[in-house]
Design a protein around this motif. Structure first.
Motif, PDB file in Angstrom:
ATOM      1  N   LEU A   1       0.784  -1.235   0.000  1.00  0.00           N
ATOM      2  CA  LEU A   1       0.000   0.000   0.000  1.00  0.00           C
ATOM      3  C   LEU A   1       0.820   1.291   0.000  1.00  0.00           C
ATOM      4  O   LEU A   1       0.416   2.271  -0.638  1.00  0.00           O
ATOM      5  N   PRO A   2       1.949   1.351   0.697  1.00  0.00           N
ATOM      6  CA  PRO A   2       2.713   2.606   0.651  1.00  0.00           C
ATOM      7  C   PRO A   2       3.151   3.002  -0.755  1.00  0.00           C
ATOM      8  O   PRO A   2       3.456   4.175  -1.002  1.00  0.00           O
ATOM      9  N   HIS A   3       3.168   2.061  -1.676  1.00  0.00           N
ATOM     10  CA  HIS A   3       3.588   2.344  -3.052  1.00  0.00           C
ATOM     11  C   HIS A   3       2.399   2.681  -3.963  1.00  0.00           C
ATOM     12  O   HIS A   3       2.599   2.926  -5.154  1.00  0.00           O
ATOM     13  N   LEU A   4       1.181   2.674  -3.398  1.00  0.00           N
ATOM     14  CA  LEU A   4      -0.017   2.878  -4.211  1.00  0.00           C
ATOM     15  C   LEU A   4      -0.736   4.156  -3.805  1.00  0.00           C
ATOM     16  O   LEU A   4      -0.832   4.483  -2.620  1.00  0.00           O
ATOM     17  N   ALA A   5      -1.256   4.866  -4.797  1.00  0.00           N
ATOM     18  CA  ALA A   5      -2.110   6.032  -4.542  1.00  0.00           C
ATOM     19  C   ALA A   5      -3.510   5.539  -4.182  1.00  0.00           C
ATOM     20  O   ALA A   5      -3.857   4.371  -4.403  1.00  0.00           O
ATOM     21  N   ASP A   6      -4.333   6.437  -3.641  1.00  0.00           N
ATOM     22  CA  ASP A   6      -5.676   6.037  -3.194  1.00  0.00           C
ATOM     23  C   ASP A   6      -6.500   5.445  -4.326  1.00  0.00           C
ATOM     24  O   ASP A   6      -7.319   4.541  -4.111  1.00  0.00           O
ATOM     25  N   ARG A   7      -6.320   5.930  -5.542  1.00  0.00           N
ATOM     26  CA  ARG A   7      -7.138   5.463  -6.666  1.00  0.00           C
ATOM     27  C   ARG A   7      -6.591   4.188  -7.297  1.00  0.00           C
ATOM     28  O   ARG A   7      -7.262   3.579  -8.134  1.00  0.00           O
ATOM     29  N   ASP A   8      -5.415   3.759  -6.896  1.00  0.00           N
ATOM     30  CA  ASP A   8      -4.836   2.530  -7.453  1.00  0.00           C
ATOM     31  C   ASP A   8      -5.586   1.308  -6.956  1.00  0.00           C
ATOM     32  O   ASP A   8      -6.337   1.349  -5.978  1.00  0.00           O
ATOM     33  N   LEU A   9      -5.359   0.204  -7.656  1.00  0.00           N
ATOM     34  CA  LEU A   9      -6.086  -1.034  -7.382  1.00  0.00           C
ATOM     35  C   LEU A   9      -5.135  -2.131  -6.934  1.00  0.00           C
ATOM     36  O   LEU A   9      -3.995  -2.207  -7.400  1.00  0.00           O
ATOM     37  N   LEU A  10      -5.621  -2.976  -6.046  1.00  0.00           N
ATOM     38  CA  LEU A  10      -4.815  -4.078  -5.527  1.00  0.00           C
ATOM     39  C   LEU A  10      -5.595  -5.377  -5.701  1.00  0.00           C
ATOM     40  O   LEU A  10      -6.727  -5.504  -5.224  1.00  0.00           O
ATOM     41  N   LEU A  11      -4.991  -6.334  -6.402  1.00  0.00           N
ATOM     42  CA  LEU A  11      -5.632  -7.622  -6.653  1.00  0.00           C
ATOM     43  C   LEU A  11      -5.129  -8.663  -5.664  1.00  0.00           C
ATOM     44  O   LEU A  11      -3.925  -8.843  -5.498  1.00  0.00           O
ATOM     45  N   VAL A  12      -6.063  -9.350  -5.012  1.00  0.00           N
ATOM     46  CA  VAL A  12      -5.747 -10.442  -4.089  1.00  0.00           C
ATOM     47  C   VAL A  12      -6.372 -11.711  -4.648  1.00  0.00           C
ATOM     48  O   VAL A  12      -7.556 -11.723  -4.999  1.00  0.00           O
ATOM     49  N   GLN A  13      -5.598 -12.810  -4.724  1.00  0.00           N
ATOM     50  CA  GLN A  13      -6.164 -14.046  -5.224  1.00  0.00           C
ATOM     51  C   GLN A  13      -5.522 -15.248  -4.546  1.00  0.00           C
ATOM     52  O   GLN A  13      -4.412 -15.171  -4.025  1.00  0.00           O
ATOM     53  N   ASP A  14      -6.265 -16.362  -4.527  1.00  0.00           N
ATOM     54  CA  ASP A  14      -5.743 -17.609  -3.998  1.00  0.00           C
ATOM     55  C   ASP A  14      -4.667 -18.163  -4.928  1.00  0.00           C
ATOM     56  O   ASP A  14      -4.729 -17.992  -6.153  1.00  0.00           O
ATOM     57  N   ALA A  15      -3.712 -18.870  -4.334  1.00  0.00           N
ATOM     58  CA  ALA A  15      -2.638 -19.461  -5.134  1.00  0.00           C
ATOM     59  C   ALA A  15      -3.141 -20.599  -6.024  1.00  0.00           C
ATOM     60  O   ALA A  15      -2.496 -20.950  -7.002  1.00  0.00           O
ATOM     61  N   ASP A  16      -4.299 -21.182  -5.674  1.00  0.00           N
ATOM     62  CA  ASP A  16      -4.825 -22.308  -6.464  1.00  0.00           C
ATOM     63  C   ASP A  16      -5.895 -21.866  -7.459  1.00  0.00           C
ATOM     64  O   ASP A  16      -6.667 -22.680  -7.941  1.00  0.00           O
ATOM     65  N   THR A  17      -5.929 -20.584  -7.767  1.00  0.00           N
ATOM     66  CA  THR A  17      -6.973 -20.033  -8.620  1.00  0.00           C
ATOM     67  C   THR A  17      -6.389 -19.482  -9.914  1.00  0.00           C
ATOM     68  O   THR A  17      -5.311 -18.898  -9.917  1.00  0.00           O
ATOM     69  N   VAL A  18      -7.126 -19.673 -11.012  1.00  0.00           N
ATOM     70  CA  VAL A  18      -6.738 -19.124 -12.317  1.00  0.00           C
ATOM     71  C   VAL A  18      -7.792 -18.101 -12.728  1.00  0.00           C
ATOM     72  O   VAL A  18      -8.981 -18.420 -12.807  1.00  0.00           O
ATOM     73  N   LEU A  19      -7.364 -16.868 -12.979  1.00  0.00           N
ATOM     74  CA  LEU A  19      -8.273 -15.819 -13.435  1.00  0.00           C
ATOM     75  C   LEU A  19      -8.482 -15.940 -14.939  1.00  0.00           C
ATOM     76  O   LEU A  19      -7.565 -16.312 -15.663  1.00  0.00           O
ATOM     77  N   ASN A  20      -9.694 -15.604 -15.379  1.00  0.00           N
ATOM     78  CA  ASN A  20      -9.886 -15.610 -16.826  1.00  0.00           C
ATOM     79  C   ASN A  20      -9.162 -14.410 -17.446  1.00  0.00           C
ATOM     80  O   ASN A  20      -8.819 -13.448 -16.752  1.00  0.00           O
TER      81      ASN A  20
END
Length: 299
Positions: A27-46
């Motif tokens: 978070l210290p490297h991100l501005a308020d409008r930036d986005l952060l993606l969290v995902q499980d290690a066993d998951t594949v995003l489309n």
């Protein structure tokens, strides 16, 4: 700008602790409008997950969660889980993509929202400790959904944010996973209490329990009738009700493929699966009443 984090498949407190450390680093490297993606290690995003999620954000949307589907394999048990996930996706689509839970399989947060969650915890506006994810919750993804909504933000799960995740291949593994999910959901409601945000979740849990109890009473009654009087014959009214039930079951899994439709038509496998889910619900509820302490292992 966007950041991405992956965490273990287990949603127990250790995963929440690891997420807190990773979020605090990013978070210290991100501005308020930036986005952060969290995902499980066993998951594949489309391939369209990130693009769809970014388009979904606006001033009212604080986080965008994935629509999860089960990976292939696992025999009949795996198929029943995939059918369950398809029905959940179907229900979300019917409600305009409103997320019930910001699933740990894949969720994108606005950086500002995560900062507000931590600030609200530290000020006592919401519970769960003093960090981003609650260490007190067995299901930190369910808890942070309620936290984000309590702060006045909307949570969305558009169809384009599909993810493919692990399914449980044995009944013991599925039992432990679902017991953790259900117990965590109940404990989160207990901790938050009745609010504008949680009212709908309380009603859902009540209806789940009412449906499970009604189903058990119906099965007991039919068993008693069959043992005492034999087969009572077909009732036009109840036959019509049964046909509506079957049609709904089939339509809601049609995208899962012909085999899923066939299993839905058989009814018996899904009835047994429902009984399994009901057992999980009542076991979780009893554990909550007894205030028993549960220790979970990663599945």
């Amino acid at each position: 700008m966007a950041g991405a984090l992956a965490h273990p498949a287990s949603s127990a407190a250790p995963a929440a602790g690891a997420l807190n450390q990773a979020v605090a680093w990013m978070l210290p490297h991100l501005a308020d409008r930036d986005l952060l993606l969290v995902q499980d290690a066993d998951t594949v995003l489309n391939p369209w997950f990130a693009e769809t999620a970014v388009r979904t954000f606006n001033r009212r949307v604080g986080a965008v969660g994935g629509v999860f589907y089960g990976e292939q394999g696992g025999g009949l048990l795996g198929l029943l889980q995939r059918m369950e996930f398809h029905r959940y996706a179907w229900e979300m689509e019917r409600t305009g993509g409103k997320a019930q839970v910001l699933t740990g399989t894949g969720t994108m947060f606005r950086a500002r929202v995560l900062r507000e969650v931590r600030a609200a915890r530290r000020s006592g506006r919401i519970g769960g400790g003093t960090d981003y994810y609650s260490l007190a919750s067995l299901t930190e993804d369910d808890e942070i959904t309620k936290a984000v909504k309590t702060l006045g933000y909307r949570t969305m799960s558009p169809a384009g944010c599909a993810v493919t995740t692990e399914i449980m291949t044995t009944l013991p593994k599925l039992w432990h996973q679902r017991l953790r999910w259900q117990r965590g959901a109940l404990e989160n409601l207990r901790d938050y209490g009745w609010t504008r945000v949680t009212a709908r979740y309380f009603v859902q849990q009540f209806m789940m329990g009412f449906g499970a109890l009604s189903f058990a009473i119906y099965l007991a009654y039919m068993t008693l009738v069959l043992c005492t009087y034999g087969w009572p014959g077909l009732s036009p009214f109840w036959t019509a009700i049964g046909l509506i039930f079957v049609v709904e079951k089939v339509v809601s899994v049609r995208r899962a493929g012909p085999l899923a439709v066939f299993v839905a038509l058989l009814m018996i496998p899904e009835m047994l699966y429902d009984l399994f889910q009901h057992a999980v619900y009542f076991t979780s509820l009893w554990g909550l009443v007894r205030r028993s302490e549960e220790k979970w292992v990663a599945t």
